[in-house]
Scaffold this motif. Structure first.
Motif, PDB file in Angstrom:
ATOM      1  N   GLN A  15       0.828  -1.206   0.000  1.00  0.00           N
ATOM      2  CA  GLN A  15       0.000   0.000   0.000  1.00  0.00           C
ATOM      3  C   GLN A  15       0.866   1.261   0.000  1.00  0.00           C
ATOM      4  O   GLN A  15       0.602   2.220  -0.736  1.00  0.00           O
ATOM      5  CB  GLN A  15      -0.918  -0.013   1.227  1.00  0.00           C
ATOM      6  N   ILE A  16       1.914   1.269   0.819  1.00  0.00           N
ATOM      7  CA  ILE A  16       2.802   2.435   0.893  1.00  0.00           C
ATOM      8  C   ILE A  16       3.522   2.642  -0.433  1.00  0.00           C
ATOM      9  O   ILE A  16       3.551   3.745  -0.986  1.00  0.00           O
ATOM     10  CB  ILE A  16       3.830   2.248   2.028  1.00  0.00           C
ATOM     11  N   LEU A  17       4.131   1.573  -0.977  1.00  0.00           N
ATOM     12  CA  LEU A  17       4.908   1.701  -2.206  1.00  0.00           C
ATOM     13  C   LEU A  17       4.025   2.094  -3.388  1.00  0.00           C
ATOM     14  O   LEU A  17       4.400   2.946  -4.205  1.00  0.00           O
ATOM     15  CB  LEU A  17       5.636   0.385  -2.508  1.00  0.00           C
ATOM     16  N   ILE A  18       2.844   1.493  -3.479  1.00  0.00           N
ATOM     17  CA  ILE A  18       1.941   1.817  -4.578  1.00  0.00           C
ATOM     18  C   ILE A  18       1.519   3.281  -4.511  1.00  0.00           C
ATOM     19  O   ILE A  18       1.473   3.983  -5.520  1.00  0.00           O
ATOM     20  CB  ILE A  18       0.712   0.885  -4.571  1.00  0.00           C
ATOM     21  N   ASN A  19       1.226   3.751  -3.312  1.00  0.00           N
ATOM     22  CA  ASN A  19       0.811   5.154  -3.177  1.00  0.00           C
ATOM     23  C   ASN A  19       1.916   6.102  -3.615  1.00  0.00           C
ATOM     24  O   ASN A  19       1.679   7.054  -4.361  1.00  0.00           O
ATOM     25  CB  ASN A  19       0.417   5.439  -1.727  1.00  0.00           C
ATOM     26  N   LEU A  20       3.141   5.853  -3.165  1.00  0.00           N
ATOM     27  CA  LEU A  20       4.250   6.760  -3.464  1.00  0.00           C
ATOM     28  C   LEU A  20       4.629   6.723  -4.944  1.00  0.00           C
ATOM     29  O   LEU A  20       4.864   7.765  -5.562  1.00  0.00           O
ATOM     30  CB  LEU A  20       5.459   6.411  -2.596  1.00  0.00           C
ATOM     31  N   ILE A  21       4.677   5.514  -5.523  1.00  0.00           N
ATOM     32  CA  ILE A  21       5.048   5.416  -6.941  1.00  0.00           C
ATOM     33  C   ILE A  21       3.934   5.972  -7.821  1.00  0.00           C
ATOM     34  O   ILE A  21       4.190   6.626  -8.838  1.00  0.00           O
ATOM     35  CB  ILE A  21       5.368   3.959  -7.316  1.00  0.00           C
ATOM     36  N   SER A  22       2.690   5.745  -7.421  1.00  0.00           N
ATOM     37  CA  SER A  22       1.558   6.294  -8.166  1.00  0.00           C
ATOM     38  C   SER A  22       1.633   7.815  -8.207  1.00  0.00           C
ATOM     39  O   SER A  22       1.426   8.439  -9.253  1.00  0.00           O
ATOM     40  CB  SER A  22       0.247   5.853  -7.508  1.00  0.00           C
ATOM     41  N   ASN A  23       1.969   8.435  -7.073  1.00  0.00           N
ATOM     42  CA  ASN A  23       2.127   9.892  -7.030  1.00  0.00           C
ATOM     43  C   ASN A  23       3.277  10.344  -7.925  1.00  0.00           C
ATOM     44  O   ASN A  23       3.184  11.363  -8.616  1.00  0.00           O
ATOM     45  CB  ASN A  23       2.389  10.361  -5.594  1.00  0.00           C
ATOM     46  N   ALA A  24       4.375   9.581  -7.897  1.00  0.00           N
ATOM     47  CA  ALA A  24       5.544   9.948  -8.699  1.00  0.00           C
ATOM     48  C   ALA A  24       5.185  10.003 -10.183  1.00  0.00           C
ATOM     49  O   ALA A  24       5.572  10.931 -10.894  1.00  0.00           O
ATOM     50  CB  ALA A  24       6.671   8.941  -8.465  1.00  0.00           C
ATOM     51  N   ILE A  25       4.424   9.027 -10.643  1.00  0.00           N
ATOM     52  CA  ILE A  25       4.039   8.991 -12.054  1.00  0.00           C
ATOM     53  C   ILE A  25       2.951  10.024 -12.339  1.00  0.00           C
ATOM     54  O   ILE A  25       2.959  10.696 -13.368  1.00  0.00           O
ATOM     55  CB  ILE A  25       3.570   7.566 -12.438  1.00  0.00           C
ATOM     56  N   LYS A  26       2.029  10.181 -11.407  1.00  0.00           N
ATOM     57  CA  LYS A  26       0.916  11.118 -11.587  1.00  0.00           C
ATOM     58  C   LYS A  26       1.406  12.545 -11.784  1.00  0.00           C
ATOM     59  O   LYS A  26       0.879  13.289 -12.607  1.00  0.00           O
ATOM     60  CB  LYS A  26      -0.006  11.038 -10.362  1.00  0.00           C
ATOM     61  N   TYR A  27       2.444  12.935 -11.030  1.00  0.00           N
ATOM     62  CA  TYR A  27       2.911  14.319 -11.066  1.00  0.00           C
ATOM     63  C   TYR A  27       4.161  14.499 -11.937  1.00  0.00           C
ATOM     64  O   TYR A  27       4.905  15.459 -11.767  1.00  0.00           O
ATOM     65  CB  TYR A  27       3.189  14.807  -9.645  1.00  0.00           C
ATOM     66  N   THR A  28       4.404  13.555 -12.831  1.00  0.00           N
ATOM     67  CA  THR A  28       5.566  13.646 -13.722  1.00  0.00           C
ATOM     68  C   THR A  28       5.093  13.722 -15.169  1.00  0.00           C
ATOM     69  O   THR A  28       4.679  12.720 -15.751  1.00  0.00           O
ATOM     70  CB  THR A  28       6.498  12.428 -13.537  1.00  0.00           C
ATOM     71  N   PRO A  29       5.142  14.905 -15.774  1.00  0.00           N
ATOM     72  CA  PRO A  29       4.685  15.039 -17.155  1.00  0.00           C
ATOM     73  C   PRO A  29       5.705  14.556 -18.180  1.00  0.00           C
ATOM     74  O   PRO A  29       5.345  14.212 -19.308  1.00  0.00           O
ATOM     75  CB  PRO A  29       4.441  16.548 -17.296  1.00  0.00           C
ATOM     76  N   ALA A  30       6.999  14.536 -17.816  1.00  0.00           N
ATOM     77  CA  ALA A  30       8.032  14.111 -18.758  1.00  0.00           C
ATOM     78  C   ALA A  30       9.215  13.538 -17.986  1.00  0.00           C
ATOM     79  O   ALA A  30       9.456  13.898 -16.836  1.00  0.00           O
ATOM     80  CB  ALA A  30       8.492  15.293 -19.614  1.00  0.00           C
ATOM     81  N   GLY A  31       9.948  12.643 -18.652  1.00  0.00           N
ATOM     82  CA  GLY A  31      11.100  12.030 -17.993  1.00  0.00           C
ATOM     83  C   GLY A  31      10.739  10.660 -17.469  1.00  0.00           C
ATOM     84  O   GLY A  31      10.400   9.760 -18.232  1.00  0.00           O
ATOM     85  N   GLY A  32      10.757  10.503 -16.154  1.00  0.00           N
ATOM     86  CA  GLY A  32      10.436   9.188 -15.622  1.00  0.00           C
ATOM     87  C   GLY A  32      10.481   9.143 -14.111  1.00  0.00           C
ATOM     88  O   GLY A  32      10.669  10.151 -13.421  1.00  0.00           O
ATOM     89  N   ALA A  33      10.318   7.934 -13.596  1.00  0.00           N
ATOM     90  CA  ALA A  33      10.344   7.678 -12.158  1.00  0.00           C
ATOM     91  C   ALA A  33      11.133   6.401 -11.917  1.00  0.00           C
ATOM     92  O   ALA A  33      11.360   5.609 -12.839  1.00  0.00           O
ATOM     93  CB  ALA A  33       8.926   7.553 -11.602  1.00  0.00           C
ATOM     94  N   SER A  34      11.550   6.205 -10.687  1.00  0.00           N
ATOM     95  CA  SER A  34      12.313   4.998 -10.377  1.00  0.00           C
ATOM     96  C   SER A  34      12.065   4.552  -8.942  1.00  0.00           C
ATOM     97  O   SER A  34      11.732   5.361  -8.075  1.00  0.00           O
ATOM     98  CB  SER A  34      13.813   5.235 -10.599  1.00  0.00           C
TER      99      SER A  34
END
Length: 221
Positions: free
Chosen positions: A132-151
């Motif tokens: 639940q914690i990891l999904i929430n944080l990674i989901s936010n990372a992708i949600k608020y990233t218009p370009a580039g990426g997340a890791s």
């Protein structure tokens, strides 16, 4: 007495803001459901599939809101039960990486993952809550990233695991770094960034009751 009164007034203000936040979050999907229901009542031929889709989405939002409020209530009154089971950490990470790699690709972003060879195959933790914690944080990372990426970068120093979620997104201004962990708070309005405003609150509370710590480093832009 003055200090006690200030603390009480601050708590009362926080409670009022919390109630306003709950009311706003509930009212929006309810208004949507009511509006589409009235539209169908007046004209049953008015694209019912679209109405059903919007109503279902609004209902899902309400369910998530109620679940989030219940989680916070259980955490605060000490009734949330944390499991301690033997889980396959590698499998859990693989599932999360697979899920978000697809989401990132659909948005035109890259999603990277690193983990050390020393990471144990099995650990004892609450799999549901860690997920639940990891999904929430990674989901936010992708949600608020218009370009580039997340890791997702995992580090291991026996017996401590550290999970870093990094993104090239819009960033968070310094005054907002702690505010985003308050219920119903968001760091600005970004197009397409939907949510109930409880995810980070719950993630931090869960991390703490599981014996961990959740922190953020960021800058606007």
């Amino acid at each position: 007495l003055q200090r006690a009164r200030e603390v009480a007034e601050a708590a009362n203000l926080a409670k009022s803001r919390y109630i306003v936040g709950v009311s706003h979050e509930i009212r929006s999907p309810l208004n949507t459901i009511s509006g589409y229901a009235q539209l169908l009542e007046r004209d049953p031929t008015h694209r019912p599939a679209d109405a059903v889709r919007v109503i279902r989405r609004s209902t899902s939002h309400l369910v998530n809101l109620v679940d989030g409020l219940l989680d916070i209530a259980r955490i605060e009154n000490g009734s949330l039960r944390i499991e301690r089971n033997r889980i396959n950490l590698g499998e859990l990470l693989d599932q999360i990486v697979d899920m978000f790699s697809l989401q990132a690709a659909a948005k035109g972003l890259r999603f990277d993952h690193e983990r050390p060879p020393s990471l144990p195959d099995f650990v004892f933790t609450d799999e549901k809550r860690l997920r639940q914690i990891l999904i929430n944080l990674i989901s936010n990372a992708i949600k608020y990233t218009p370009a580039g990426g997340a890791s997702l970068i995992v580090r291991w120093r026996d017996p401590v695991a550290e999970f870093d979620i990094v993104d090239t997104g819009v960033g968070i201004a310094e005054p907002d770094l702690e505010r985003i962990f308050e219920p119903f708070e968001r760091a600005g309005n970004h197009h397409g960034a939907l949510g109930i405003g409880l995810g980070l609150t719950i993630a931090r509370l869960l991390a703490e009751i599981m014996g961990g710590h959740l922190a953020v480093q960021s800058q606007a832009g």
